[in-house]
Each structure stands twice: as C-alpha cells, then as structure tokens.
Scaffold this motif. Sequence first.
Motif, PDB file in Angstrom:
ATOM      1  N   LEU A 186       0.825  -1.212   0.000  1.00 48.03           N
ATOM      2  CA  LEU A 186       0.000   0.000   0.000  1.00 48.03           C
ATOM      3  C   LEU A 186       0.858   1.261   0.000  1.00 48.03           C
ATOM      4  O   LEU A 186       0.530   2.238  -0.667  1.00 48.03           O
ATOM      5  N   PHE A 187       1.968   1.235   0.730  1.00 46.70           N
ATOM      6  CA  PHE A 187       2.866   2.386   0.744  1.00 46.70           C
ATOM      7  C   PHE A 187       3.477   2.613  -0.639  1.00 46.70           C
ATOM      8  O   PHE A 187       3.562   3.755  -1.110  1.00 46.70           O
ATOM      9  N   ILE A 188       3.882   1.557  -1.317  1.00 46.80           N
ATOM     10  CA  ILE A 188       4.472   1.696  -2.656  1.00 46.80           C
ATOM     11  C   ILE A 188       3.444   2.253  -3.634  1.00 46.80           C
ATOM     12  O   ILE A 188       3.740   3.144  -4.436  1.00 46.80           O
ATOM     13  N   VAL A 189       2.219   1.758  -3.562  1.00 50.33           N
ATOM     14  CA  VAL A 189       1.160   2.269  -4.452  1.00 50.33           C
ATOM     15  C   VAL A 189       0.881   3.741  -4.149  1.00 50.33           C
ATOM     16  O   VAL A 189       0.777   4.566  -5.063  1.00 50.33           O
ATOM     17  N   TRP A 190       0.786   4.081  -2.863  1.00 49.35           N
ATOM     18  CA  TRP A 190       0.535   5.478  -2.498  1.00 49.35           C
ATOM     19  C   TRP A 190       1.673   6.370  -2.966  1.00 49.35           C
ATOM     20  O   TRP A 190       1.453   7.459  -3.492  1.00 49.35           O
ATOM     21  N   TRP A 191       2.895   5.922  -2.793  1.00 48.50           N
ATOM     22  CA  TRP A 191       4.065   6.713  -3.171  1.00 48.50           C
ATOM     23  C   TRP A 191       4.087   6.978  -4.673  1.00 48.50           C
ATOM     24  O   TRP A 191       4.373   8.092  -5.112  1.00 48.50           O
TER      25      TRP A 191
END
Length: 59
Positions: A16-21
């Motif tokens: 989720l962090f990678i997608v948000w970033w």
Amino acid sequence: MTLILLEALGALLLLLFIVWWTMFSGRRKGELPPPPAPESPPAGGAEGEGARKPDSRSN
C-alpha cells in the motif's frame, strides 16, 4: 501462526505504501504542459507522400 499473519500484514502495508508513493508523489505543480506540435512539411509536388527520390549513389 501469528508470525505469518504479522508478516502478511507487513507485506500488505509495504504494498500500500508503494502504491501510495507512486500515485501521489508527482510534480508539485502538476504535469508538464504538452510540447508544441511540430510544423507539418509543405504538401504537394508530383512525388506524393509515399514516393522516394532515387538514390544517385546506387548507380
């Protein structure tokens, strides 16, 4: 079993962090404006669009 669930939760949070970033870390002022369109060459002539001039070096 708890360790596996914690590892799965950590992997999900990382995903989720990678997608948000990648979605929200773009340019501050938005996207760049598109480049100006290139000027089209003058149309016409007896050659047409697909015709090519013979190469004088091939003879």
